[in-house]
Design an enzyme around this catalytic site. Structure first.
Site, short mmCIF file in Angstrom:
data_model
loop_
_atom_site.label_atom_id
_atom_site.label_comp_id
_atom_site.label_asym_id
_atom_site.label_seq_id
_atom_site.Cartn_x
_atom_site.Cartn_y
_atom_site.Cartn_z
N HIS A 279 33.95 46.93 49.18
CA HIS A 279 34.70 46.80 48.01
C HIS A 279 34.31 47.77 46.89
O HIS A 279 33.40 47.48 46.05
CB HIS A 279 34.69 45.42 47.77
CG HIS A 279 35.41 44.89 46.59
ND1 HIS A 279 35.21 43.79 45.65
CD2 HIS A 279 36.75 45.21 46.25
CE1 HIS A 279 36.15 43.67 44.94
NE2 HIS A 279 37.10 44.66 45.21
N SER A 298 36.15 42.67 41.01
CA SER A 298 37.14 43.12 39.73
C SER A 298 36.62 42.59 38.32
O SER A 298 35.95 41.72 38.20
CB SER A 298 38.47 42.00 40.00
OG SER A 298 38.97 42.28 41.30
N LYS A 302 35.10 49.38 38.46
CA LYS A 302 35.32 50.40 39.64
C LYS A 302 36.51 51.31 39.24
O LYS A 302 36.23 52.59 39.51
CB LYS A 302 35.76 49.58 40.92
CG LYS A 302 34.56 48.68 41.39
CD LYS A 302 34.80 48.07 42.88
CE LYS A 302 36.14 47.51 42.97
NZ LYS A 302 36.42 46.41 41.98
N ASP A 317 39.11 50.78 44.80
CA ASP A 317 39.10 49.65 45.25
C ASP A 317 38.43 49.38 46.54
O ASP A 317 37.57 48.58 46.78
CB ASP A 317 40.22 48.82 44.81
CG ASP A 317 39.84 47.47 44.79
OD1 ASP A 317 38.64 47.08 44.09
OD2 ASP A 317 40.56 46.53 45.34
N ARG A 382 48.03 43.56 35.18
CA ARG A 382 47.68 44.71 36.04
C ARG A 382 48.89 45.67 36.03
O ARG A 382 49.86 45.40 35.70
CB ARG A 382 47.83 44.02 37.35
CG ARG A 382 46.52 43.10 37.42
CD ARG A 382 45.18 43.69 38.07
NE ARG A 382 44.04 42.90 38.20
CZ ARG A 382 42.75 43.26 38.67
NH1 ARG A 382 42.66 44.63 39.06
NH2 ARG A 382 42.03 42.48 39.04
#
Length: 597
Positions: A279, A298, A302, A317, A382
């Protein structure tokens, strides 16, 4: 119900009608696009749409095509329209016509996911069956359901899809390395879901054979599961059957469930082959070719930190570290939009254009300008866009072995330094611990920053026991000698949540975090002088170019030093308590990497 797909060419009738559906032309069933336009635009992000039989015969292209018989158990011979690998404009048209979507001033498609605006990890299930039962880390992350329950949910999803006038389908790869990639087919009732996954998967070439995908995702998220079915705890169900290679989504239209479902599949398959699934985001130096991996949940940075104009983006991601190097799992990026500003994140801001999907973002109805600061719908706003929308993206998204590993944490307590250097034992301890804070909106029910431990910086997506991933990481680090850094992108000068005598802190400025990352890549921090943080024994640099010295050592930025010391000790105790779950498989060397009280 048989899981088959009829890909045999349908002989053309003399009158141009489809012989399986009298009165309907073949083009009514198969949505077509210009071959010339498809090939011209394919390098930008792959093929657009299926072609007519005449085009196939003329150009001798060997591609699988779906006709009006069956599509992975979906009966399409009742007049249902199937939009298979449709062009971006077609998906726009469908979303605007049938889903109340809108177009923003930059050309992005603005969509709403409905009631669920974040993932639902408590509703995730994995089928317990003999071929994989011994591999899976069962418990609160991977909750068992029987094959019978999965079949009930699958039938419910298929029945719902069969009632629709139209379904949307996209085929794509997970994994940029041809040796390890898998074929994914997604079926949904929403065009925006397919555009989203068209971005997030890697688009195949027109000649690639997708007649038999490796995994199929049935997204019937607009329809709830039966709450009375055994093992269901709400109207939402996200379940995976590794033996049948299927995923079923009910009761949530949040697009991130599909993306993370694919990641969960890869998180199982890759370690089974001795590869480390991560991840993480990844980028590469333009000149030296040095590679950095950024681990984190999250909200830790990142996507933001990997989108560096001075470096090539491999991905934001999900990655796999193989014997050959690192490759991205995804074909696109899924960035948080809350508070997005062009001045701070120009690469992401400019990627939100035609072809991108904005999810749950508020928009000015007059100007059609997105209001990125507005969290009226959710703080978890998002955007999905193809990797190619980032100007410095590297295509294909593969790289050599990393020289820097960066563990990102969002420390809600405000006691950790913004950067520390870790030794081998600390690396393993922090990786397994996966300390961070959940940010409001990323999951249902999270309304304020909350300190959590998420194994391997991604516990919701783990399938194997965390030590499986940790052992693979240890092997890679020992072989390739990467430097490891802990970066805190969380709070400084105080806590995220004030109670009692705790001071209120502020989120660490992005410009300071970027300066620290630059110092890592330039080699400055590898040569720095260090002090040791008490209890955690972390090595903290005495100075970093562009970063205030009092920020590097958190105690200096707290007005009440005694309160800071108390909070540091409290965090150390939380680490020790959390690690009790892994003590039975932990060596003394590994335990020495944790805090010492």
């Amino acid at each position: 119900m048989t899981m088959q797909i009829d890909t045999k060419p349908v002989p053309a009738a003399q009158d141009g009608k489809n012989p399986k559906s009298p009165g309907k032309s073949q083009s009514d069933v198969i949505k077509k696009a210009s071959l010339k336009r498809s090939l011209q635009t394919a390098p930008a992000h792959g093929r657009l749409d299926t072609f007519t039989m005449d085009e196939i015969k003329k150009l001798h292209i060997g591609v699988s095509y779906m006709f009006d018989d069956q599509l992975e158990g979906i009966a399409v011979n009742n007049g249902m329209e199937v939009f298979h690998n449709s062009a971006v404009p077609i998906l726009y048209e469908q979303a605007l016509k049938h889903e109340r979507s809108q177009i923003t001033s930059s050309g992005a498609l603005l969509c709403k996911s409905g009631e669920k605006t974040g993932r639902s990890p408590l509703d995730k299930r994995i089928v317990y069956e003999s071929t994989t039962a011994d591999d899976i880390w069962w418990g609160g992350i991977n909750i068992k359901i029987s094959e019978q329950v999965f079949s009930i949910n699958r039938e419910r999803a298929v029945d719902y899809l069969n009632t629709r006038e139209r379904v949307y389908v996209v085929d794509g790869y997970a994994g940029w390395d041809p040796k390890y990639r898998i074929k994914i087919r997604v079926i949904s009732t929403r065009a925006y879901h397919i555009l989203f996954m068209r971005n997030m998967l890697i688009t195949p070439d027109p000649h690639d054979d997708f007649e038999k995908p490796d995994y199929v995702i049935y997204n019937a998220g607009a329809f709830p599961c039966n709450r009375l079915t055994e093992g269901m705890t709400s109207s939402t169900s996200v379940s995976i059957n590794f033996q049948k290679r299927e995923m079923v989504i009910l009761g949530t239209q949040y697009a991130g469930e599909m993306k993370k479902g694919v990641f969960t599949i890869m998180h199982y398959l890759m370690p089974k082959q001795g590869l480390l699934s991560l991840h993480s985001s990844c980028n590469q130096g333009r000149q030296d070719g040095d590679v950095s991996l950024f681990f984190g949940l999250s909200g830790t940075g990142k996507t933001t930190l990997s989108a560096d104009p001075n470096r090539l983006l491999i991905g934001d991601d999900e990655h796999v570290w193989s014997d050959d190097g690192v490759f991205n799992i995804e074909g696109g990026c899924y960035a948080k939009c809350i508070g997005l500003e062009r001045e701070k994140e120009p690469e992401i801001y400019d990627a939100i254009r035609f072809g991108a999907v904005l999810e749950n973002v508020v928009m000015d109805e007059e100007t059609r300008e997105p209001s990125y600061e507005d969290d009226f719908i959710t703080e978890n706003t998002r955007c999905s866009y193809p990797l190619q929308f980032i100007p410095n993206a590297k295509i294909p998204a593969v790289a050599t072995h990393p020289s820097n590993i960066i563990l990102l944490t969002c420390d809600a307590s405000g006691v950790l330094p913004p950067v520390s250097k870790l030794n081998a034992n600390q690396t393993m301890y922090w990786f397994i611990s996966g300390y961070t804070s959940k940010i409001p909106g990323t999951e249902v029910g999270v309304t304020e920053a909350t300190a959590v431990f998420s194994a391997c910086f991604g516990a919701p997506f783990l399938v194997w026991h965390p030590t499986k991933y940790a052992e693979l990481l240890k092997e890679k680090l020992e072989k390739h000698k990467a430097n490891v850094w802990l970066i805190n992108t969380g709070w400084v000068g105080g806590s995220a949540v004030t109670s009692g005598n705790l001071p209120r802190g502020t989120r660490c400025s992005l410009k300071y975090t970027r300066a620290i990352i630059d110092a890592i890549h330039s080699g400055e921090l590898a040569k720095a002088e260090y002090n040791e943080l008490p209890l955690f024994c972390l090595q903290v640099p005495q100075s970093v170019t562009g970063v205030p010295s009092d920020l590097l050592y958190p105690r200096n930025s707290w007005k009440d030093k005694a309160v800071y010391d108390e909070q540091l000790e409290m965090l150390a105790k939380k680490f020790i308590k959390n690690f009790d779950a892994y003590k039975d498989k932990a060596s003394q060397e590994l335990l020495s990497g944790g805090p010492m009280l």
